[in-house]
Structure formats: C-alpha cells, structure tokens
Design a protein around this motif. Structure first.
Motif, PDB file in Angstrom:
ATOM      1  N   GLY A   7       0.807  -1.212   0.000  1.00 54.57           N
ATOM      2  CA  GLY A   7       0.000   0.000   0.000  1.00 54.57           C
ATOM      3  C   GLY A   7       0.844   1.268   0.000  1.00 54.57           C
ATOM      4  N   GLN A   8       0.147   2.411   0.074  1.00 57.44           N
ATOM      5  CA  GLN A   8       0.815   3.726   0.088  1.00 57.44           C
ATOM      6  C   GLN A   8       1.759   3.867  -1.110  1.00 57.44           C
ATOM      7  OE1 GLN A   8      -0.379   5.714   2.188  1.00 57.44           O
ATOM      8  NE2 GLN A   8      -1.200   4.417   3.793  1.00 57.44           N
ATOM      9  N   PHE A   9       1.310   3.386  -2.263  1.00 56.11           N
ATOM     10  CA  PHE A   9       2.158   3.337  -3.452  1.00 56.11           C
ATOM     11  C   PHE A   9       2.688   4.718  -3.821  1.00 56.11           C
ATOM     12  CE2 PHE A   9       3.040   3.173  -7.991  1.00 56.11           C
ATOM     13  CZ  PHE A   9       3.670   1.946  -8.150  1.00 56.11           C
ATOM     14  N   GLU A  10       1.814   5.704  -3.930  1.00 63.79           N
ATOM     15  CA  GLU A  10       2.229   7.044  -4.343  1.00 63.79           C
ATOM     16  C   GLU A  10       3.028   7.741  -3.255  1.00 63.79           C
ATOM     17  OE1 GLU A  10       1.950   8.455  -7.237  1.00 63.79           O
ATOM     18  OE2 GLU A  10       0.714   6.928  -8.217  1.00 63.79           O
ATOM     19  N   ALA A  11       2.514   7.734  -2.032  1.00 60.10           N
ATOM     20  CA  ALA A  11       3.163   8.483  -0.946  1.00 60.10           C
ATOM     21  C   ALA A  11       4.567   7.964  -0.670  1.00 60.10           C
ATOM     22  CB  ALA A  11       2.311   8.413   0.317  1.00 60.10           C
ATOM     23  N   VAL A  12       4.703   6.660  -0.508  1.00 60.31           N
ATOM     24  CA  VAL A  12       6.015   6.105  -0.179  1.00 60.31           C
ATOM     25  C   VAL A  12       6.961   6.232  -1.363  1.00 60.31           C
ATOM     26  CG1 VAL A  12       7.263   3.995   0.440  1.00 60.31           C
ATOM     27  CG2 VAL A  12       5.119   4.561   1.594  1.00 60.31           C
ATOM     28  N   GLY A  13       6.454   6.041  -2.574  1.00 53.51           N
ATOM     29  CA  GLY A  13       7.302   6.220  -3.748  1.00 53.51           C
ATOM     30  C   GLY A  13       7.875   7.617  -3.838  1.00 53.51           C
ATOM     31  N   LYS A  14       7.044   8.617  -3.576  1.00 59.81           N
ATOM     32  CA  LYS A  14       7.529  10.001  -3.586  1.00 59.81           C
ATOM     33  C   LYS A  14       8.579  10.229  -2.507  1.00 59.81           C
ATOM     34  CE  LYS A  14       3.439  12.249  -5.585  1.00 59.81           C
ATOM     35  NZ  LYS A  14       2.368  13.248  -5.366  1.00 59.81           N
ATOM     36  N   LEU A  15       8.352   9.691  -1.323  1.00 63.10           N
ATOM     37  CA  LEU A  15       9.298   9.876  -0.231  1.00 63.10           C
ATOM     38  C   LEU A  15      10.637   9.209  -0.541  1.00 63.10           C
ATOM     39  CD1 LEU A  15       6.831   9.343   2.726  1.00 63.10           C
ATOM     40  CD2 LEU A  15       8.107  11.450   2.280  1.00 63.10           C
ATOM     41  N   GLU A  16      10.587   8.014  -1.124  1.00 60.43           N
ATOM     42  CA  GLU A  16      11.829   7.334  -1.500  1.00 60.43           C
ATOM     43  C   GLU A  16      12.595   8.156  -2.539  1.00 60.43           C
ATOM     44  OE1 GLU A  16      10.165   2.762  -0.772  1.00 60.43           O
ATOM     45  OE2 GLU A  16      10.383   3.548  -2.809  1.00 60.43           O
ATOM     46  N   ASN A  17      11.878   8.684  -3.503  1.00 62.84           N
ATOM     47  CA  ASN A  17      12.497   9.533  -4.526  1.00 62.84           C
ATOM     48  C   ASN A  17      13.138  10.764  -3.907  1.00 62.84           C
ATOM     49  OD1 ASN A  17      13.071  10.892  -7.019  1.00 62.84           O
ATOM     50  ND2 ASN A  17      11.090  11.922  -6.890  1.00 62.84           N
ATOM     51  N   ARG A  40       7.183   1.101  -7.138  1.00 65.40           N
ATOM     52  CA  ARG A  40       6.852   2.264  -6.310  1.00 65.40           C
ATOM     53  C   ARG A  40       7.875   3.390  -6.483  1.00 65.40           C
ATOM     54  NH1 ARG A  40       4.912   0.631  -0.429  1.00 65.40           N
ATOM     55  NH2 ARG A  40       7.046  -0.144  -0.266  1.00 65.40           N
ATOM     56  N   LEU A  41       9.154   3.072  -6.378  1.00 65.74           N
ATOM     57  CA  LEU A  41      10.204   4.071  -6.609  1.00 65.74           C
ATOM     58  C   LEU A  41      10.382   4.343  -8.095  1.00 65.74           C
ATOM     59  CD1 LEU A  41      12.622   5.860  -5.840  1.00 65.74           C
ATOM     60  CD2 LEU A  41      14.022   3.776  -5.727  1.00 65.74           C
ATOM     61  N   ALA A  42      10.381   3.288  -8.890  1.00 67.38           N
ATOM     62  CA  ALA A  42      10.612   3.442 -10.333  1.00 67.38           C
ATOM     63  C   ALA A  42       9.594   4.376 -10.977  1.00 67.38           C
ATOM     64  CB  ALA A  42      10.560   2.067 -11.006  1.00 67.38           C
TER      65      ALA A  42
END
Length: 215
Positions: A7-17, A40-42
């Motif tokens: 879950g949290q695909f968008e939020a966590v992906g943005k934070l990782e970026n 998610r990061l990609a």
C-alpha cells in the motif's frame, strides 16, 4: 499490483524519490532498486530521462508490472532467484533496499550489503530502510507480529550495531541513521497518505533509514 508492495504506493514512492534526491541523486546516476516490487520508486523516477535504473525482485509478476508502468525501454527489470545484484563491479551510484531487510535473515542482509558494495562506485551509497526495537511505532509492529497467527507476514528487526558491523566488513562506512518516526526527508510538496495523514516540509518512511557509503 500496487497493494502487493504494502500500500501507500504514491506516498512512499515520492518519499523514496525525495530521499535519494536529498542524498545527491542527479543526472546520469545509476540506481539499483533491490526489491523493486511493482515499481513504487521506479514510477517516481521514470519521468527523469537522465536517470539510469536497474530494478530487481523475486516475483516475476511484480517485475512485469513495474516494467509496464514505467514504460522505460532503456531500463532493466530483472527477476532474481538468489542474493545477487545483476550489474558489473563499481558502476552504481545508489543501491536502494526499501522494505527488503524487514523480510530477510541477518545472513541474507549481510550478503546483500556485500553485493551492494561490489556494485557501487567509490563514493556510491547504500540506502536501506529497516525496523528497530528502539522506535515506539516499530515496537507496535513487533507486537502485532506476536499476536498474529503462524503464517502471517514475517517482520525482521535490525540493530544499528549490526548495520555498522555489516558496513565495516563490506568496505563501507555509515554516513547516517534516521529515526523512522521523525521527519528527515525534505519534500517540496504536500504528501498525503491513504489514511489521511499529511506530510509537509519534512517526511519519513515510517521505517528507519541507514545510509552507507563506499570508501
């Protein structure tokens, strides 16, 4: 596919970026995303045509989904069956392990750190997230595991001394540790989680983060 990585695909992906950006990710850099899941990061890196990328995972369906999502024919998405980073020695600028060492044994984690050290350029960085008992919200995760019947999700906890030892024995140095419950990632936008929580200015992944650098 997005739920498959927790879950949290968008939020966590943005934070990782934004975390990688804060650590110096820039034009021409090669990111190796171990445990890339469904991207998610990609997904966040894909619009930046000057970023090179290798994503690996043990689940073929997730790798296929990540490749389709990013539409980057110049990127590599690779299914792996063992503890191996499929790139040459001394070529990567970043090796990311987001929510990987939360599900591996300590022996496996150390082998992955050694593989990352082999893959990194001098000065390149390992960025890893992890769970630790010293963080109150991580203790809640542990207790949830205690109260879960056998067969549930297995959460591994890692001590900072262990990470420091793995680094030393892999030719890496610990640059920094960040607590999972404190904001430390500079974010230029408001990030809203699926539960309604909103992060501004500084964000965090929930898991703690260690940054290691190759000597």
């Amino acid at each position: 596919m997005r739920r498959a990585v927790g879950g949290q695909f968008e939020a966590v992906g943005k934070l990782e970026n934004y975390l990688l950006r804060s650590l110096g990710l820039g034009k021409g850099d090669l990111v190796v995303d171990v445990g890339c899941g469904s991207g998610r990061l990609a997904h966040q890196l894909a619009p930046h045509k000057d970023i090179r990328y290798i994503g690996t995972d043990v689940v073929p369906r997730l790798v296929e989904g990540a490749k389709a999502l990013t539409m980057r024919d110049d990127w590599e998405f690779i299914v792996v069956e063992d503890i191996h980073i499929p790139c040459a020695d001394n070529v990567a600028d970043f090796v990311a392990f987001f929510s990987v060492f939360t599900h591996t044994t300590h022996e496996e984690s150390f082998k992955y750190i050694q593989e990352a050290a082999r893959s990194l350029k001098v000065g390149g960085q390992v960025v890893m997230s992890f769970l630790e008992f010293r963080i109150p919200c991580h203790w809640e995760t542990f207790m949830a595991s205690v109260n879960t019947q056998a067969g549930g999700i297995w959460n591994q906890f890692v001590d900072r001394d262990a990470i420091s030892a793995w680094a030393v024995h892999s030719g890496l140095v610990v640059e920094s540790f960040f607590d999972g419950d404190k904001g430390h990632i500079p974010i230029p936008e408001e990030i809203r989680w699926e539960n309604g929580m909103c992060m501004k200015s500084l964000g965090s992944l929930g898991q703690s983060v260690a940054v290691l650098r190759k000597r």
